[in-house]
Design a protein around this motif. Structure first.
Motif, mmCIF file in Angstrom:
data_model
loop_
_atom_site.group_PDB
_atom_site.id
_atom_site.type_symbol
_atom_site.label_atom_id
_atom_site.label_comp_id
_atom_site.label_asym_id
_atom_site.label_seq_id
_atom_site.Cartn_x
_atom_site.Cartn_y
_atom_site.Cartn_z
ATOM 1 N N MET A 1 24.651 6.984 10.686
ATOM 2 C CA MET A 1 23.760 8.063 10.683
ATOM 3 C C MET A 1 24.360 9.307 10.102
ATOM 4 N N LYS A 2 25.472 9.518 10.918
ATOM 5 C CA LYS A 2 26.016 10.786 10.520
ATOM 6 C C LYS A 2 26.528 10.918 9.303
ATOM 7 N N LYS A 3 26.920 9.494 8.705
ATOM 8 C CA LYS A 3 27.691 9.466 7.500
ATOM 9 C C LYS A 3 26.573 9.926 6.353
ATOM 10 N N LEU A 4 25.554 9.278 6.545
ATOM 11 C CA LEU A 4 24.330 9.484 5.597
ATOM 12 C C LEU A 4 23.928 10.985 5.575
ATOM 13 N N ILE A 5 23.903 11.716 6.829
ATOM 14 C CA ILE A 5 23.634 13.235 6.721
ATOM 15 C C ILE A 5 24.963 13.818 5.915
ATOM 16 N N TYR A 6 26.102 13.613 6.167
ATOM 17 C CA TYR A 6 27.218 14.101 5.471
ATOM 18 C C TYR A 6 27.023 14.051 3.938
ATOM 19 N N LEU A 7 26.835 12.734 3.791
ATOM 20 C CA LEU A 7 26.918 12.283 2.327
ATOM 21 C C LEU A 7 25.756 12.919 1.589
ATOM 22 N N SER A 8 24.531 13.015 2.134
ATOM 23 C CA SER A 8 23.322 13.848 1.481
ATOM 24 C C SER A 8 23.633 15.084 1.569
ATOM 25 N N PHE A 9 24.427 15.936 2.490
ATOM 26 C CA PHE A 9 24.895 17.364 2.645
ATOM 27 C C PHE A 9 25.662 17.565 1.391
ATOM 28 N N PHE A 10 26.488 16.919 1.221
ATOM 29 C CA PHE A 10 27.671 17.132 0.178
ATOM 30 C C PHE A 10 27.196 16.681 -1.331
ATOM 31 N N GLY A 11 26.298 15.829 -1.129
ATOM 32 C CA GLY A 11 25.337 15.499 -2.506
ATOM 33 C C GLY A 11 24.745 17.020 -2.963
ATOM 34 N N LEU A 12 24.160 17.411 -1.831
ATOM 35 C CA LEU A 12 23.007 18.568 -2.341
ATOM 36 C C LEU A 12 24.000 19.650 -2.631
ATOM 37 N N LEU A 13 25.199 19.935 -1.779
ATOM 38 C CA LEU A 13 26.042 20.961 -2.219
ATOM 39 C C LEU A 13 26.825 20.750 -3.553
ATOM 40 N N SER A 14 27.120 19.800 -4.155
ATOM 41 C CA SER A 14 27.622 19.522 -5.324
ATOM 42 C C SER A 14 26.537 19.733 -6.403
ATOM 43 N N PHE A 15 25.316 19.326 -6.181
ATOM 44 C CA PHE A 15 24.092 19.445 -7.045
ATOM 45 C C PHE A 15 23.885 21.199 -7.184
ATOM 46 N N LEU A 16 23.860 21.675 -6.265
ATOM 47 C CA LEU A 16 23.688 23.066 -6.165
ATOM 48 C C LEU A 16 24.793 24.034 -7.081
ATOM 49 N N TYR A 17 26.135 23.491 -6.891
ATOM 50 C CA TYR A 17 27.129 23.987 -7.441
ATOM 51 C C TYR A 17 27.047 23.837 -9.000
ATOM 52 N N SER A 18 26.644 22.600 -9.130
ATOM 53 C CA SER A 18 26.613 22.454 -10.692
ATOM 54 C C SER A 18 25.529 23.170 -11.469
ATOM 55 N N CYS A 19 24.427 23.416 -10.727
ATOM 56 C CA CYS A 19 23.289 24.277 -11.251
ATOM 57 C C CYS A 19 23.548 25.666 -11.082
ATOM 58 N N SER A 20 24.560 26.165 -10.678
ATOM 59 C CA SER A 20 25.020 27.736 -10.785
ATOM 60 C C SER A 20 25.221 28.029 -12.146
ATOM 61 N N SER A 21 25.125 29.435 -12.378
ATOM 62 C CA SER A 21 25.224 30.031 -13.651
ATOM 63 C C SER A 21 26.917 29.726 -14.093
ATOM 64 N N GLN A 22 26.887 29.415 -15.313
ATOM 65 C CA GLN A 22 28.561 28.914 -15.904
ATOM 66 C C GLN A 22 28.778 30.380 -16.808
ATOM 67 N N ILE A 23 29.846 30.567 -16.796
ATOM 68 C CA ILE A 23 30.379 31.432 -17.696
ATOM 69 C C ILE A 23 30.932 30.930 -19.118
ATOM 70 N N ASN A 24 30.281 31.302 -20.199
ATOM 71 C CA ASN A 24 30.407 30.933 -21.446
ATOM 72 C C ASN A 24 31.576 31.586 -22.069
ATOM 73 N N ILE A 25 31.888 32.865 -21.425
ATOM 74 C CA ILE A 25 33.026 33.613 -22.397
ATOM 75 C C ILE A 25 33.653 34.505 -21.374
ATOM 76 N N ASP A 26 34.758 34.860 -21.488
ATOM 77 C CA ASP A 26 35.655 35.473 -20.663
ATOM 78 C C ASP A 26 35.116 36.930 -20.856
ATOM 79 N N PRO A 27 34.988 37.599 -19.698
ATOM 80 C CA PRO A 27 34.376 38.850 -19.592
ATOM 81 C C PRO A 27 35.115 39.889 -20.312
ATOM 82 N N LYS A 28 36.411 39.887 -20.509
ATOM 83 C CA LYS A 28 37.104 40.907 -21.198
ATOM 84 C C LYS A 28 36.629 40.753 -22.911
ATOM 85 N N THR A 29 36.546 39.524 -23.137
ATOM 86 C CA THR A 29 35.981 39.174 -24.444
ATOM 87 C C THR A 29 34.674 39.765 -24.829
#
Length: 176
Positions: free
Chosen positions: A1-29
């Motif tokens: 049961m703990k493995k399922l909770i950890y697995l779902s937590f890391f799945g949710l965390l990676s999903f939220l990380y992939s949905c974060s805003s991504q930088i398309n260009i260098d801020p200096k440029t």
């Protein structure tokens, strides 16, 4: 049961990380091209305001409107020192259509335009471009976000407004 909770937590965390805003260009440029007012907006998606267009696209068999409005590479707004070059498709209602199909989309080059730039409350740059030598376009708004993404809205005299999502990049240097 703990493995399922950890697995779902890391799945949710990676999903939220992939949905974060991504930088398309260098801020200096990004700072360099916005201070010089010379950049290329590359459109990735069109957003028509007319629900009739969206309903027609949704009624087509084996298709939906969200996939049809994703644009191919090459639809741009190029802002140079003394030239504005626009190549964008149009989806919506036109009040004065032309038999010449090249005039039914936004394909023009303007050498006489006014440009103003302000910083809005959210910290984004907003360009207002009014071409004087193009009769069917009243004003073009370009909102530039901090991560290099941009939002373009075009207000015309003879058609309903449309907007585009995309990103900014440096102008390509042409060899002569």
């Amino acid at each position: 049961m703990k493995k399922l909770i950890y697995l779902s937590f890391f799945g949710l965390l990676s999903f939220l990380y992939s949905c974060s805003s991504q930088i398309n260009i260098d801020p200096k440029t990004l700072e360099e091209i916005t201070t010089s007012n010379q950049f290329t907006f590359m459109a990735e998606r069109a957003n028509p305001t007319n629900y009739d267009v969206i309903n027609v696209m949704n009624s087509m068999p084996n298709g939906n409107s969200s996939r049809m409005l994703d644009l191919d590479y090459g639809y741009t707004v190029v802002l140079k020192e003394k030239e504005l070059d626009v190549t964008l498709p149009y989806f919506g209602r036109m009040f004065n259509p032309s038999y010449d199909t090249s005039k039914n989309s936004y394909r023009f080059t303007s050498k006489d335009f006014t440009l103003s730039k302000i910083l809005n409350k959210k910290g984004n740059l907003v360009y207002t471009i009014s071409p004087k030598d193009v009769d069917h376009v009243r004003v073009i708004y370009i909102e530039v976000y901090k991560n290099g993404n941009a939002y373009v809205s075009i207000d015309s005299n003879d058609r309903q407004p449309i907007s585009y999502n995309g990103y900014l990049m440096k102008n390509k240097i042409s060899k002569k």
